[in-house]
Design a protein around this motif. Structure first.
Motif, PDB file in Angstrom:
ATOM      1  N   HIS A 170      77.471  -1.454   8.760  1.00 19.65           N
ATOM      2  CA  HIS A 170      77.566  -0.844  10.088  1.00 19.65           C
ATOM      3  C   HIS A 170      76.499  -1.416  11.026  1.00 19.65           C
ATOM      4  CE1 HIS A 170      79.889   2.961   8.583  1.00 19.65           C
ATOM      5  NE2 HIS A 170      80.541   1.834   8.391  1.00 19.65           N
ATOM      6  N   SER A 171      75.289  -1.647  10.484  1.00 23.46           N
ATOM      7  CA  SER A 171      74.219  -2.170  11.345  1.00 23.46           C
ATOM      8  C   SER A 171      74.511  -3.607  11.769  1.00 23.46           C
ATOM      9  CB  SER A 171      72.868  -2.102  10.614  1.00 23.46           C
ATOM     10  OG  SER A 171      72.902  -2.843   9.412  1.00 23.46           O
ATOM     11  N   GLU A 172      75.123  -4.418  10.877  1.00 25.59           N
ATOM     12  CA  GLU A 172      75.499  -5.785  11.250  1.00 25.59           C
ATOM     13  C   GLU A 172      76.580  -5.781  12.325  1.00 25.59           C
ATOM     14  OE1 GLU A 172      74.702  -8.226   7.087  1.00 25.59           O
ATOM     15  OE2 GLU A 172      76.575  -7.116   7.339  1.00 25.59           O
ATOM     16  N   ILE A 173      77.538  -4.873  12.193  1.00 25.00           N
ATOM     17  CA  ILE A 173      78.585  -4.755  13.206  1.00 25.00           C
ATOM     18  C   ILE A 173      77.972  -4.343  14.544  1.00 25.00           C
ATOM     19  CG2 ILE A 173      80.690  -3.508  13.868  1.00 25.00           C
ATOM     20  CD1 ILE A 173      81.247  -3.173  10.856  1.00 25.00           C
ATOM     21  N   SER A 174      77.029  -3.416  14.490  1.00 30.52           N
ATOM     22  CA  SER A 174      76.361  -2.952  15.707  1.00 30.52           C
ATOM     23  C   SER A 174      75.679  -4.113  16.423  1.00 30.52           C
ATOM     24  CB  SER A 174      75.326  -1.874  15.345  1.00 30.52           C
ATOM     25  OG  SER A 174      74.545  -1.531  16.461  1.00 30.52           O
ATOM     26  N   ARG A 175      75.002  -4.969  15.663  1.00 29.54           N
ATOM     27  CA  ARG A 175      74.308  -6.112  16.272  1.00 29.54           C
ATOM     28  C   ARG A 175      75.297  -7.121  16.849  1.00 29.54           C
ATOM     29  NH1 ARG A 175      70.706  -5.399  11.891  1.00 29.54           N
ATOM     30  NH2 ARG A 175      71.866  -6.870  10.594  1.00 29.54           N
ATOM     31  N   GLN A 176      76.353  -7.403  16.105  1.00 33.96           N
ATOM     32  CA  GLN A 176      77.287  -8.429  16.568  1.00 33.96           C
ATOM     33  C   GLN A 176      78.080  -7.980  17.787  1.00 33.96           C
ATOM     34  OE1 GLN A 176      79.675 -10.495  13.748  1.00 33.96           O
ATOM     35  NE2 GLN A 176      78.044 -10.735  12.248  1.00 33.96           N
ATOM     36  N   LEU A 177      78.470  -6.696  17.804  1.00 30.66           N
ATOM     37  CA  LEU A 177      79.253  -6.196  18.935  1.00 30.66           C
ATOM     38  C   LEU A 177      78.373  -5.717  20.083  1.00 30.66           C
ATOM     39  CD1 LEU A 177      82.083  -4.167  17.113  1.00 30.66           C
ATOM     40  CD2 LEU A 177      82.153  -6.510  17.973  1.00 30.66           C
ATOM     41  N   GLU A 178      77.053  -5.625  19.807  1.00 30.56           N
ATOM     42  CA  GLU A 178      76.093  -5.159  20.811  1.00 30.56           C
ATOM     43  C   GLU A 178      76.434  -3.760  21.311  1.00 30.56           C
ATOM     44  OE1 GLU A 178      76.313  -8.751  23.438  1.00 30.56           O
ATOM     45  OE2 GLU A 178      74.153  -8.814  23.054  1.00 30.56           O
ATOM     46  N   VAL A 179      76.715  -2.859  20.365  1.00 31.68           N
ATOM     47  CA  VAL A 179      76.944  -1.456  20.686  1.00 31.68           C
ATOM     48  C   VAL A 179      76.062  -0.623  19.757  1.00 31.68           C
ATOM     49  CG1 VAL A 179      79.317  -1.838  21.462  1.00 31.68           C
ATOM     50  CG2 VAL A 179      78.887  -1.257  19.076  1.00 31.68           C
ATOM     51  N   PRO A 180      75.746   0.629  20.139  1.00 29.07           N
ATOM     52  CA  PRO A 180      74.893   1.465  19.296  1.00 29.07           C
ATOM     53  C   PRO A 180      75.507   1.711  17.923  1.00 29.07           C
ATOM     54  CG  PRO A 180      75.083   2.387  21.510  1.00 29.07           C
ATOM     55  CD  PRO A 180      76.077   1.279  21.414  1.00 29.07           C
TER      56      PRO A 180
END
Length: 203
Positions: A170-180
């Motif tokens: 989830h944290s990798e997805i957050s970084r890649q999509l630039e969303v919280p």
């Protein structure tokens, strides 16, 4: 202007005009590059390449892809440096923004290719075990899941695809999509609830 042939000391030739006299050395170097100054280009590469590589690596999490992005950035600097306007911001900011945009574009391109590969794999799954009942059932479920996934809002489908098909945290997805991080979790939770309902798992 070979990027890989740049020395570590090349300061003797331009020692009389130290760029660090300016508060924005990137700006001064970019303006020189606009006039075709190859020494300024090599100096900019020496000073900024490691910083920009780290920026790309934070987005891509893959060194070879980050190095490709770095080469693209400096090619763009040499070929299209006239697009830099000092009044619009600092030279460092211009380079960093270009780096982040190219890295994000590369993430999206890789993700799109992975999604295409997954879809193709689903289509061909039945070829390997055509006589096994379990394979047929798995194919049917995969087709239903793929169809259901396409009915979700794009942001939910993207988050689920990244989590389950690319196996990103989830944290990798957050970084890649630039969303919280909380937004990522809610998109996956809400999307999975919709999928379960469509696939008959909610009742």
């Amino acid at each position: 202007m070979g990027m890989h042939d740049m020395g570590t000391n090349g300061s003797a030739a331009d020692g009389a005009q130290p760029v660090h006299a300016s508060s924005d050395s990137c700006r001064e170097l970019l303006l020189k590059i606009q006039r075709g100054d190859e020494q300024a280009f090599e100096q900019l590469y020496r000073e900024q390449s490691s910083i920009l590589l780290a920026t790309a690596l934070r987005v891509l999490r893959n060194r070879s892809l980050a190095e490709e992005v770095l080469q693209e950035i400096f090619t763009e600097v040499w070929v299209n440096c006239h697009s830099y306007r000092p009044e619009a911001g600092s030279g460092r900011s211009w380079l960093t923004t270009m780096c982040r945009r190219r890295a994000i574009d590369r993430v999206r391109a890789v993700q799109a290719q992975q999604n295409r590969d997954f879809t193709q794999g689903v289509k061909e799954a039945h070829v390997f075990e055509p006589d096994v009942q379990d394979s047929v059932l798995t194919q049917v479920e995969a087709d239903r899941a793929q169809t259901a996934l396409r009915t979700l809002p794009e942001e939910q489908a993207t988050a689920i695809a990244m989590a389950y098909y690319q196996e990103l945290s989830h944290s990798e997805i957050s970084r890649q999509l630039e969303v919280p991080l909380g937004t990522v979790k809610s998109r996956i939770r809400d999307g999975m609830q919709r999928l379960r309902a469509q696939l008959g798992g909610a009742g």
